[in-house]
Each structure stands twice: as structure tokens, then as C-alpha cells.
Design a protein around this motif. Structure first.
Motif, PDB file in Angstrom:
ATOM      1  N   ARG A 141      -0.291   4.134 -10.542  1.00 19.04           N
ATOM      2  CA  ARG A 141      -1.677   3.757 -10.431  1.00 19.04           C
ATOM      3  C   ARG A 141      -2.146   3.786  -8.854  1.00 19.04           C
ATOM      4  N   ILE A 142      -3.326   3.788  -8.652  1.00 15.80           N
ATOM      5  CA  ILE A 142      -3.934   3.576  -7.415  1.00 15.80           C
ATOM      6  C   ILE A 142      -4.104   2.262  -6.986  1.00 15.80           C
ATOM      7  N   GLY A 143      -4.172   1.998  -5.745  1.00 19.65           N
ATOM      8  CA  GLY A 143      -3.974   0.469  -5.091  1.00 19.65           C
ATOM      9  C   GLY A 143      -4.803  -0.498  -5.686  1.00 19.65           C
ATOM     10  N   GLU A 144      -6.187  -0.193  -5.900  1.00 24.08           N
ATOM     11  CA  GLU A 144      -7.022  -1.165  -6.421  1.00 24.08           C
ATOM     12  C   GLU A 144      -7.045  -1.685  -7.746  1.00 24.08           C
ATOM     13  N   VAL A 145      -6.288  -0.913  -8.566  1.00 18.88           N
ATOM     14  CA  VAL A 145      -6.165  -1.447 -10.069  1.00 18.88           C
ATOM     15  C   VAL A 145      -4.703  -1.769 -10.290  1.00 18.88           C
ATOM     16  N   LEU A 257     -21.803  13.716   2.841  1.00 20.69           N
ATOM     17  CA  LEU A 257     -21.469  12.470   3.400  1.00 20.69           C
ATOM     18  C   LEU A 257     -20.125  12.167   3.599  1.00 20.69           C
ATOM     19  N   GLU A 258     -19.592  12.917   4.337  1.00 22.77           N
ATOM     20  CA  GLU A 258     -18.196  12.585   5.078  1.00 22.77           C
ATOM     21  C   GLU A 258     -18.401  11.813   6.035  1.00 22.77           C
ATOM     22  N   ARG A 259     -19.223  11.355   6.719  1.00 20.12           N
ATOM     23  CA  ARG A 259     -19.326  10.468   7.539  1.00 20.12           C
ATOM     24  C   ARG A 259     -18.874   8.999   7.114  1.00 20.12           C
ATOM     25  N   TRP A 260     -19.341   8.745   5.657  1.00 23.08           N
ATOM     26  CA  TRP A 260     -19.333   7.480   5.127  1.00 23.08           C
ATOM     27  C   TRP A 260     -18.254   7.528   4.132  1.00 23.08           C
ATOM     28  N   SER A 261     -17.229   8.552   4.239  1.00 25.86           N
ATOM     29  CA  SER A 261     -16.113   8.472   3.274  1.00 25.86           C
ATOM     30  C   SER A 261     -14.878   8.365   4.034  1.00 25.86           C
ATOM     31  N   ALA A 262     -14.279   7.077   3.831  1.00 25.65           N
ATOM     32  CA  ALA A 262     -13.225   6.791   4.517  1.00 25.65           C
ATOM     33  C   ALA A 262     -11.705   6.699   3.709  1.00 25.65           C
ATOM     34  N   PRO A 263     -10.736   6.878   3.983  1.00 26.49           N
ATOM     35  CA  PRO A 263      -9.394   6.867   3.288  1.00 26.49           C
ATOM     36  C   PRO A 263      -9.237   5.595   2.698  1.00 26.49           C
ATOM     37  N   PHE A 264      -8.461   5.569   1.609  1.00 26.65           N
ATOM     38  CA  PHE A 264      -8.119   4.389   1.120  1.00 26.65           C
ATOM     39  C   PHE A 264      -6.797   4.302   0.460  1.00 26.65           C
ATOM     40  N   PRO A 265      -5.860   3.305   0.318  1.00 28.08           N
ATOM     41  CA  PRO A 265      -4.483   3.158  -0.311  1.00 28.08           C
ATOM     42  C   PRO A 265      -4.385   4.403  -1.402  1.00 28.08           C
ATOM     43  N   GLY A 266      -3.527   5.044  -1.592  1.00 24.23           N
ATOM     44  CA  GLY A 266      -3.419   5.939  -2.552  1.00 24.23           C
ATOM     45  C   GLY A 266      -2.518   5.660  -3.735  1.00 24.23           C
ATOM     46  N   PHE A 267      -1.821   6.520  -4.185  1.00 26.52           N
ATOM     47  CA  PHE A 267      -0.946   6.077  -5.543  1.00 26.52           C
ATOM     48  C   PHE A 267       0.248   5.169  -5.244  1.00 26.52           C
ATOM     49  N   PHE A 268       0.592   4.342  -6.142  1.00 25.48           N
ATOM     50  CA  PHE A 268       1.889   3.557  -6.031  1.00 25.48           C
ATOM     51  C   PHE A 268       2.559   3.573  -7.466  1.00 25.48           C
ATOM     52  N   LEU A 269       3.710   3.510  -7.143  1.00 25.65           N
ATOM     53  CA  LEU A 269       4.862   3.328  -8.443  1.00 25.65           C
ATOM     54  C   LEU A 269       5.013   2.054  -8.557  1.00 25.65           C
ATOM     55  N   CYS A 270       4.702   1.624 -10.016  1.00 27.13           N
ATOM     56  CA  CYS A 270       4.652   0.038  -9.964  1.00 27.13           C
ATOM     57  C   CYS A 270       5.454  -0.235 -11.442  1.00 27.13           C
ATOM     58  N   TYR A 271       6.131  -1.351 -11.441  1.00 25.08           N
ATOM     59  CA  TYR A 271       7.096  -1.998 -12.314  1.00 25.08           C
ATOM     60  C   TYR A 271       6.989  -3.414 -12.347  1.00 25.08           C
ATOM     61  N   PRO A 272       7.350  -3.939 -13.482  1.00 26.06           N
ATOM     62  CA  PRO A 272       7.196  -5.318 -13.631  1.00 26.06           C
ATOM     63  C   PRO A 272       8.294  -6.213 -12.745  1.00 26.06           C
ATOM     64  N   ARG A 273       7.844  -7.312 -12.473  1.00 26.34           N
ATOM     65  CA  ARG A 273       8.786  -8.097 -11.496  1.00 26.34           C
ATOM     66  C   ARG A 273       9.705  -8.719 -12.509  1.00 26.34           C
ATOM     67  N   GLN A 274      10.945  -8.153 -12.307  1.00 28.02           N
ATOM     68  CA  GLN A 274      11.827  -8.668 -13.335  1.00 28.02           C
ATOM     69  C   GLN A 274      13.265  -9.037 -12.652  1.00 28.02           C
ATOM     70  N   ARG A 275      14.334  -9.504 -13.080  1.00 32.24           N
ATOM     71  CA  ARG A 275      15.453  -9.481 -12.479  1.00 32.24           C
ATOM     72  C   ARG A 275      16.277  -8.598 -12.756  1.00 32.24           C
ATOM     73  N   HIS A 276      16.410  -8.029 -14.124  1.00 34.79           N
ATOM     74  CA  HIS A 276      17.275  -6.876 -14.456  1.00 34.79           C
ATOM     75  C   HIS A 276      16.319  -5.686 -14.826  1.00 34.79           C
ATOM     76  N   MET A 277      16.967  -4.609 -14.374  1.00 33.39           N
ATOM     77  CA  MET A 277      16.170  -3.281 -14.686  1.00 33.39           C
ATOM     78  C   MET A 277      17.545  -2.201 -15.070  1.00 33.39           C
ATOM     79  N   SER A 278      17.118  -1.650 -15.801  1.00 34.88           N
ATOM     80  CA  SER A 278      18.159  -0.451 -16.512  1.00 34.88           C
ATOM     81  C   SER A 278      18.681   0.366 -15.615  1.00 34.88           C
ATOM     82  N   ALA A 279      19.786   1.089 -15.481  1.00 32.02           N
ATOM     83  CA  ALA A 279      20.152   1.947 -14.824  1.00 32.02           C
ATOM     84  C   ALA A 279      19.329   3.190 -14.698  1.00 32.02           C
TER      85      ALA A 279
END
Length: 293
Positions: A141-145, A257-279
Motif C-alpha cells: 500500500r501507499i503510506g496514506e491508506v 505545476l512542479e513548484r507545488w508538487s512535493a514528495p510524499f511517503p511511497g509504498f509500504f509492505l504491510c502485515y497484520p500485527r500478530q505474534r505468530h507468522m508462518s515461515a
């Protein structure tokens, strides 16, 4: 090693709290670890404000030197785990289409060769459905969502969205001199699949973001289609810069309009917050992170 891994986590997320979540530490412990590393090196690695964390030049240089070494180490450890236990099973991934093409497709050949026991069930979908409810193991996902209950690891660098149009369109309708001038242009708008309303276009001015809802008679839920419409001279489109760079270089599209086009956080690898994850899931995470660099 703890200080180095903490530094890389903060550099990846540009957030002490997100780094703390990934590492299983408190935010204050992460902050103290970074201060200890900075004192040891005699250099400031991050510029901190109440709203942002930014790498200094020294921090960026350190990250560029250390990241490849740590990636190789992590991959070697992952391969050792494979040799000991041969992970197997199904890993279900949901990704935005552009993220899948950029981060998943490049790893498939090596992954299938090295560990054919893992089955990747990949869904490319730009909708904003909850990955946990969809029973996915990983999401790109991208950072904002990103949902707050997900662990998120940055992949690649920042992104930038820019407005573009063909020379023919601009010769007929003029070049907008400010983002609000788009209100009088024919803009090709995009909406998230499954959503009713077009997504606003975001710009940056005087240290803060602002959004506009441009005018236009075309709304689509597919970004490649929006780009094709812009290339056909049907209006102004808003796109990730990397996806239109070759059209800009060839002169088919003009950046606006590049003057008003700023960078933002890109893609992220996301996974549920959990204790156990498969190998198998952990192995796929390691491969995606190593390839993204």
C-alpha cells in the motif's frame, strides 16, 4: 547491532513510533537508541520536528552504506532458516497494481527457483478493502491508506504526483499557473475502485498540503486508462512521476505545476500485527525487502 537495526527502521519509516512498532520497542527506547548512536558517531543522523523526521545528509550516507550489508545478512539468515526448515505453504498477497509490478514481479523467478514449496496467491487490486478482513498475509500500500493496526515497512523511496498534459492540449487551452487554475481546465479525474467520488488532487504550498477537486468531464477508476486519455489530448491527468517520466522525456507529455508538487511517503509492505507468522510469509517478506533495497 541493535543500534544499527534501530537506525535502519527509523530511516525506513521516517517515524520513531512506526519503527518502535516494527521492532517491538517503545518510542522512547527507539529515541534513546538513536541518540546513543549519534553520540557514538559524533553526527546527527535525523532532523526531528514535532511533525516530521528527516534524514540528514550524514544519515542518508550511512543508510546507503549499511542497508546493502544488512540486506545481505538478512538474506543469508533467511536462507539458513530455509536450509534448516524449508518453509512451505500459501502466502496470500494483495497489492496495488503498480506496487505488484514494481516489487513482486521482480522476485518471482528467484523465489520459484529457490523455494518452489511456497505458493504465492497474488491479488492485484487498487481498492481499499481491509487486507485483514480479506485474510491476506501481506499487503502493498501507499503510506496514506495504511490501517493503524498494520505493521508497515517502507519499500523504495518517496513518490511524487504531478499534473501532465500533451503539448497539443496546452497550446489550445493554455498552461495553468497555479493548481487552482485547474478548476478551469478539463481534467481527467480518478477515483479509487469501489468509491463513488473522484480523488482530490493534492499540492504543497507554504509548508503545508492543500487539495482541490478539479473540473472535467472524465472520471475513471483505472490509472493506466487515465494516462492513455491524457496522451490522447483529452485533458490534464494527475500521475505518479515515475509512471510518466518516459512520456515526459519523449516530449509526449509536459509536466505542470512542479513548484507545488512535493514528495510524499511511497509504498509500504504491510502485515497484520500478530505474534505468530508462518515461515513462508517471513521468507517472502525478506525477499521483497531485499529486492526493494
Amino acid at each position: 547491532m541493535t543500534r544499527i537495526r534501530t537506525f535502519l527502521a527509523v530511516a525506513a519509516h521516517l517515524s520513531f513510533s512506526r519503527a518502535a512498532d516494527e521492532l517491538g520497542m517503545t518510542s522512547s527506547a527507539v529515541s534513546q537508541t538513536i541518540k546513543s548512536l549519534e553520540a557514538h558517531l559524533g553526527q546527527q543522523l535525523f532532523q526531528r520536528t514535532t511533525r516530521s523526521v528527516i534524514l540528514t545528509d550524514e544519515g542518508a550516507l550511512l543508510r546507503s552504506r549499511i542497508s546493502p550489508v544488512m540486506d545481505e545478512m538478512d538474506l543469508a539468515l533467511a536462507q539458513s532458516r530455509v536450509a534448516a526448515g524449508r518453509p512451505a505453504g500459501v502466502v496470500r498477497i494483495v497489492a496495488f497494481r503498480s506496487a505488484g509490478e514494481r516489487f513482486i514481479l521482480p522476485i518471482l523467478s528467484d523465489l520459484r527457483r529457490d523455494l518452489p514449496q511456497i505458493t504465492l496467491d497474488i491479488t492485484l487490486d487498487d481498492r481499499l478493502d481491509d487486507p485483514v478482513e480479506g485474510r491476506f498475509d501481506l499487503a502493498l500500500r501507499i503510506g496514506e491508506v495504511i490501517a493503524q493496526d498494520m505493521v508497515a515497512v517502507a519499500l523504495g523511496g518517496e513518490l511524487r504526483q504531478i499534473a501532465v498534459a500533451t503539448p497539443t492540449y496546452l497550446s489550445c487551452y493554455g498552461v495553468p499557473d497555479h493548481p487552482r487554475a485547474l478548476l478551469s481546465h478539463d481534467c481527467i479525474r480518478w477515483r479509487w475502485p469501489g468509491q463513488q467520488h473522484a480523488f482530490p488532487w493534492e499540492f504543497y504550498e507554504d509548508g503545508k498540503w492543500f487539495s482541490i477537486n478539479p473540473s472535467g468531464g472524465l472520471i475513471v477508476n483505472d490509472k493506466p486508462m487515465a494516462l492513455q486519455m491524457a496522451l490522447a489530448g483529452l485533458g490534464v491527468a494527475f500521475a505518479i512521476e515515475d509512471t510518466v517520466k518516459h512520456h515526459i522525456n519523449s516530449g509526449r507529455l509536459i509536466p505542470l505545476l512542479e513548484r507545488w508538487s512535493a514528495p510524499f511517503p511511497g509504498f509500504f509492505l504491510c502485515y497484520p500485527r500478530q505474534r505468530h507468522m508462518s515461515a513462508a510469509t517471513r521468507f517472502v517478506i525478506d525477499r521483497i525487502r531485499a529486492k526493494a533495497g
